[in-house]
Write a protein that holds these residues in place. Structure first.
Motif, PDB file in Angstrom:
ATOM      1  N   ASP A   1       0.012   8.708   2.507  1.00 52.35           N
ATOM      2  CA  ASP A   1       0.074   8.766   3.971  1.00 52.35           C
ATOM      3  C   ASP A   1       1.406   8.275   4.527  1.00 52.35           C
ATOM      4  OD1 ASP A   1      -2.496   9.530   3.898  1.00 52.35           O
ATOM      5  OD2 ASP A   1      -3.314   7.613   4.580  1.00 52.35           O
ATOM      6  N   TRP A   2       2.082   7.477   3.781  1.00 52.55           N
ATOM      7  CA  TRP A   2       3.288   6.876   4.339  1.00 52.55           C
ATOM      8  C   TRP A   2       4.302   7.939   4.755  1.00 52.55           C
ATOM      9  CZ3 TRP A   2       8.153   7.432   2.334  1.00 52.55           C
ATOM     10  CH2 TRP A   2       8.258   7.983   1.045  1.00 52.55           C
TER      11      TRP A   2
ATOM     12  N   ARG B   1       3.803   9.075   8.333  1.00 50.91           N
ATOM     13  CA  ARG B   1       4.145   8.131   9.388  1.00 50.91           C
ATOM     14  C   ARG B   1       5.650   8.118   9.699  1.00 50.91           C
ATOM     15  NH1 ARG B   1       1.866   3.010   7.049  1.00 50.91           N
ATOM     16  NH2 ARG B   1       0.583   4.124   5.598  1.00 50.91           N
TER      17      ARG B   1
ATOM     18  N   ASN C   1       0.848  -1.179   0.000  1.00 50.05           N
ATOM     19  CA  ASN C   1       0.000   0.000   0.000  1.00 50.05           C
ATOM     20  C   ASN C   1       0.888   1.235   0.000  1.00 50.05           C
ATOM     21  OD1 ASN C   1      -1.958   1.845   0.305  1.00 50.05           O
ATOM     22  ND2 ASN C   1      -2.718   1.061   2.246  1.00 50.05           N
ATOM     23  N   MET C   2       0.992   1.911  -1.121  1.00 55.84           N
ATOM     24  CA  MET C   2       1.852   3.098  -1.237  1.00 55.84           C
ATOM     25  C   MET C   2       0.967   4.311  -1.403  1.00 55.84           C
ATOM     26  SD  MET C   2       5.217   2.312  -1.437  1.00 55.84           S
ATOM     27  CE  MET C   2       6.039   3.453  -2.409  1.00 55.84           C
TER      28      MET C   2
END
Length: 153
Positions: A7-8, A11, A3-4
């Motif tokens: 949002d990464w 984090r 899942n890219m």
């Protein structure tokens, strides 16, 4: 690939800049500059305190004072004679200067920078200094004294 999503990035740990560098220890360039500055200051102090430079500076100051304060030609001649004799003894030594008088003294002054004392100017100074008839050549006397102290014509 998983899942890219955008949002990464959120984090990840917050960005930390390294602390600003302190002023100590100094960078090598600053050490070089400090050493150069110290050498320059020491050289200047040495140059100012050299006996020959101090002697010349004191004699020139006294000459300037004589020029500004003495109006009478006979007194000026005596004071110039005394000043140059004291300066010559301090610079060239008592053995060299003590036995010089008259034309030999004038020749010595002329040889060591007091060219303005050659001829009638030096003779009139000695005559005035030792009580003879005066044909005053103040500018020649002062120019010769200045040249002698400075060590040039």
């Amino acid at each position: 690939m998983g899942n890219m999503t955008p949002d990464w990035i959120t984090r990840l740990a917050p960005a930390h800049a390294p602390p600003p560098p302190g002023w100590w220890p100094l960078a090598p360039g600053w050490w070089g500059l400090l050493i150069l500055l110290a050498v320059m200051v020491a050289g200047y102090i040495y140059w100012q305190r050299r006996p020959a430079v101090r002697l010349r500076r004191i004699a020139l100051r006294e000459l300037k004072n004589l020029q500004a304060t003495i109006i009478d030609d006979i007194i000026l001649a005596r004071e110039l004679e005394l000043l140059l004799r004291r300066y010559a003894v301090a610079r060239f030594g008592r053995d060299t200067v003590a036995n010089l008088s008259g034309e030999r003294w004038i020749a010595f002054v002329v040889k060591h920078g007091g060219a303005a004392w050659s001829g009638k100017s030096g003779t009139s100074l000695l005559r005035a200094a030792y009580g003879g008839a005066v044909n005053a050549d103040r500018s020649g006397w002062l120019k010769g004294a200045h040249g002698f102290i400075r060590g040039r014509s």
